[in-house]
Design a protein around this motif. Structure first.
Motif, mmCIF file in Angstrom:
data_model
loop_
_atom_site.group_PDB
_atom_site.id
_atom_site.type_symbol
_atom_site.label_atom_id
_atom_site.label_comp_id
_atom_site.label_asym_id
_atom_site.label_seq_id
_atom_site.Cartn_x
_atom_site.Cartn_y
_atom_site.Cartn_z
ATOM 1 N N TYR A 53 11.106 35.224 -50.481
ATOM 2 C CA TYR A 53 11.453 35.095 -51.907
ATOM 3 C C TYR A 53 10.484 35.801 -52.853
ATOM 4 O O TYR A 53 10.693 35.808 -54.057
ATOM 5 C CB TYR A 53 11.517 33.614 -52.305
ATOM 6 N N GLY A 54 9.409 36.362 -52.319
ATOM 7 C CA GLY A 54 8.485 37.117 -53.156
ATOM 8 C C GLY A 54 7.349 36.309 -53.757
ATOM 9 O O GLY A 54 6.358 36.881 -54.194
ATOM 10 N N ARG A 55 7.483 35.006 -53.780
ATOM 11 C CA ARG A 55 6.425 34.156 -54.310
ATOM 12 C C ARG A 55 6.567 32.750 -53.743
ATOM 13 O O ARG A 55 7.635 32.373 -53.240
ATOM 14 C CB ARG A 55 6.437 34.103 -55.846
ATOM 15 N N ILE A 56 5.481 31.998 -53.834
ATOM 16 C CA ILE A 56 5.484 30.590 -53.443
ATOM 17 C C ILE A 56 4.869 29.804 -54.586
ATOM 18 O O ILE A 56 3.846 30.204 -55.151
ATOM 19 C CB ILE A 56 4.670 30.365 -52.150
ATOM 20 N N ASP A 57 5.483 28.698 -54.942
ATOM 21 C CA ASP A 57 4.979 27.872 -56.039
ATOM 22 C C ASP A 57 4.396 26.547 -55.574
ATOM 23 O O ASP A 57 3.489 26.014 -56.215
ATOM 24 C CB ASP A 57 6.110 27.604 -57.043
ATOM 25 N N ILE A 58 4.929 26.010 -54.478
ATOM 26 C CA ILE A 58 4.470 24.720 -53.977
ATOM 27 C C ILE A 58 4.309 24.796 -52.462
ATOM 28 O O ILE A 58 5.190 25.301 -51.766
ATOM 29 C CB ILE A 58 5.475 23.593 -54.310
ATOM 30 N N LEU A 59 3.170 24.310 -51.977
ATOM 31 C CA LEU A 59 2.978 24.132 -50.545
ATOM 32 C C LEU A 59 2.919 22.639 -50.259
ATOM 33 O O LEU A 59 2.088 21.932 -50.838
ATOM 34 C CB LEU A 59 1.671 24.782 -50.079
ATOM 35 N N LYS A 105 -1.941 32.663 -60.892
ATOM 36 C CA LYS A 105 -2.411 31.637 -61.841
ATOM 37 C C LYS A 105 -1.449 30.457 -61.907
ATOM 38 O O LYS A 105 -1.231 29.864 -62.957
ATOM 39 C CB LYS A 105 -2.604 32.232 -63.242
ATOM 40 N N ASN A 106 -0.922 30.098 -60.764
ATOM 41 C CA ASN A 106 -0.013 28.958 -60.687
ATOM 42 C C ASN A 106 0.186 28.581 -59.223
ATOM 43 O O ASN A 106 0.328 29.444 -58.363
ATOM 44 C CB ASN A 106 1.344 29.301 -61.310
ATOM 45 N N GLY A 107 0.202 27.296 -58.950
ATOM 46 C CA GLY A 107 0.450 26.828 -57.597
ATOM 47 C C GLY A 107 0.175 25.347 -57.504
ATOM 48 O O GLY A 107 -0.633 24.794 -58.249
ATOM 49 N N HIS A 108 0.875 24.705 -56.580
ATOM 50 C CA HIS A 108 0.766 23.254 -56.444
ATOM 51 C C HIS A 108 0.626 22.924 -54.963
ATOM 52 O O HIS A 108 1.522 23.190 -54.166
ATOM 53 C CB HIS A 108 2.018 22.592 -57.037
ATOM 54 N N PHE A 109 -0.521 22.374 -54.593
ATOM 55 C CA PHE A 109 -0.737 21.887 -53.231
ATOM 56 C C PHE A 109 -0.345 20.414 -53.178
ATOM 57 O O PHE A 109 -0.899 19.594 -53.912
ATOM 58 C CB PHE A 109 -2.203 22.020 -52.830
ATOM 59 N N VAL A 110 0.588 20.084 -52.309
ATOM 60 C CA VAL A 110 0.987 18.694 -52.083
ATOM 61 C C VAL A 110 0.634 18.364 -50.634
ATOM 62 O O VAL A 110 1.152 18.981 -49.712
ATOM 63 C CB VAL A 110 2.492 18.491 -52.319
ATOM 64 N N THR A 111 -0.266 17.422 -50.451
ATOM 65 C CA THR A 111 -0.721 17.098 -49.111
ATOM 66 C C THR A 111 -0.415 15.639 -48.799
ATOM 67 O O THR A 111 -0.873 14.731 -49.503
ATOM 68 C CB THR A 111 -2.231 17.369 -48.960
ATOM 69 N N VAL A 112 0.392 15.448 -47.770
ATOM 70 C CA VAL A 112 0.739 14.095 -47.330
ATOM 71 C C VAL A 112 -0.366 13.616 -46.403
ATOM 72 O O VAL A 112 -0.544 14.151 -45.306
ATOM 73 C CB VAL A 112 2.107 14.065 -46.627
ATOM 74 N N LYS A 147 -9.371 25.774 -63.177
ATOM 75 C CA LYS A 147 -9.442 26.942 -64.062
ATOM 76 C C LYS A 147 -8.349 27.957 -63.755
ATOM 77 O O LYS A 147 -7.990 28.786 -64.601
ATOM 78 C CB LYS A 147 -10.810 27.614 -63.938
ATOM 79 N N ASP A 148 -7.795 27.915 -62.544
ATOM 80 C CA ASP A 148 -6.727 28.840 -62.140
ATOM 81 C C ASP A 148 -5.337 28.224 -62.296
ATOM 82 O O ASP A 148 -4.355 28.776 -61.800
ATOM 83 C CB ASP A 148 -6.932 29.256 -60.677
ATOM 84 N N ASN A 149 -5.271 27.072 -62.932
ATOM 85 C CA ASN A 149 -4.008 26.364 -63.168
ATOM 86 C C ASN A 149 -3.365 25.893 -61.865
ATOM 87 O O ASN A 149 -2.145 25.827 -61.745
ATOM 88 C CB ASN A 149 -3.014 27.242 -63.945
ATOM 89 N N LEU A 150 -4.200 25.548 -60.882
ATOM 90 C CA LEU A 150 -3.678 25.023 -59.634
ATOM 91 C C LEU A 150 -3.680 23.502 -59.669
ATOM 92 O O LEU A 150 -4.588 22.880 -60.200
ATOM 93 C CB LEU A 150 -4.511 25.505 -58.441
ATOM 94 N N LYS A 151 -2.647 22.921 -59.096
ATOM 95 C CA LYS A 151 -2.486 21.467 -59.059
ATOM 96 C C LYS A 151 -2.633 20.968 -57.616
ATOM 97 O O LYS A 151 -2.299 21.667 -56.674
ATOM 98 C CB LYS A 151 -1.108 21.061 -59.595
ATOM 99 N N VAL A 152 -3.096 19.738 -57.485
ATOM 100 C CA VAL A 152 -3.190 19.083 -56.178
ATOM 101 C C VAL A 152 -2.633 17.673 -56.300
ATOM 102 O O VAL A 152 -3.052 16.913 -57.182
ATOM 103 C CB VAL A 152 -4.648 19.013 -55.673
ATOM 104 N N THR A 153 -1.697 17.338 -55.447
ATOM 105 C CA THR A 153 -1.157 15.979 -55.364
ATOM 106 C C THR A 153 -1.377 15.464 -53.944
ATOM 107 O O THR A 153 -0.938 16.079 -52.979
ATOM 108 C CB THR A 153 0.349 15.944 -55.693
#
Length: 237
Positions: A53-59, A105-112, A147-153
């Motif tokens: 898809y050319g990009r990834i937004d959430i892992l 400058k965007n991405g969301h790590f979701v770790t179970v 600072k890179d607008n990365l999120k972690v849940t």
């Protein structure tokens, strides 16, 4: 439908195909077989995922192995496997995708992880250790890359009715094979998934999903000796 495009991964290609075939929008789902134990393959896997898809937004890091054995009886190789898959594999994949998230400058790590990443229980020493380690790593990742607008849940399940107990490693590394009552009576995967999606959309730092076992979080924080007694009394296996 929310229009998300998915890349689904596991070691089992046939199971991935079954999952895809059950979904209404098959064109939005790509399959990428992946083994977290193959640490040196993660950059290659990320590049292949990006080709879809050319990009990834959430892992969403959701792979792992549980354990059911006493410390005194457990082979050291079992602990190594638990750490290699539950911790090192997750870290390797996360590090492989991190430059992409930073560059856009965007991405969301979701770790179970697990409630066992917050407190312990007998027969799960290696599993608890790996899950505790994930909390330490991802808390720091969140700090370093805000600072890179990365999120972690961090998502901490209690008992969910899956095959996690059946596949849990015993003292010599063989699967337990049998289920246990607590897991069998846990939340359905569908209920759990809906709660997790809500937490992701709300960009929660950390979320606890389960039934009465969630109270262990607060007992650990405020009444650790009481938690110790409660866990031993319940004899959860």
């Amino acid at each position: 439908m929310k229009g998300y495009k998915l890349v689904i991964s596991s070691r089992k290609l046939k199971d991935l195909q079954l999952v895809k075939n059950r979904c209404p929008n098959k064109d939005y789902i790509s399959i990428l077989p992946l083994d977290l134990a193959a640490l040196d393959k993660m950059s290659e896997m990320v590049n292949e995922a990006l080709s879809f898809y050319g990009r990834i937004d959430i892992l969403i890091n959701n792979a792992g192995i549980s354990q059911r054995s006493l410390i005194m009886e457990t082979d050291l190789e079992v602990y190594k496997k638990l750490m290699d898959v539950n911790y090192m594999g997750t870290i390797a994949l996360t590090k492989a995708i991190l430059p992409h998230f930073v560059s856009q400058k965007n991405g969301h790590f979701v770790t179970v992880t697990s409630l066992m990443g917050k407190f312990g229980s007998p027969y799960r020493s290696g599993y608890c250790g790996a899950k505790h380690a994930l909390h330490g790593f991802f808390d720091v990742l969140r700090m370093e890359h805000e600072k890179d607008n990365l999120k972690v849940t961090l998502v901490c399940p209690g008992f969910v009715n899956t095959n996690v107990a059946i596949n849990a490693l015993t003292a010599d590394g063989t699967p337990q094979v049998d289920n246990d009552t607590a897991t069998r009576n846990g939340l359905s995967p569908q209920v759990f998934a809906k709660k997790m999606v809500k937490a992701i959309e709300n960009e929660k730092f950390e979320v606890y999903i389960g039934r009465k076992e969630v109270m262990g979080i607060y007992l650990k924080r405020f009444f650790p000796i009481l938690l110790h007694k409660v866990v031993l009394r319940n004899k959860v296996r």
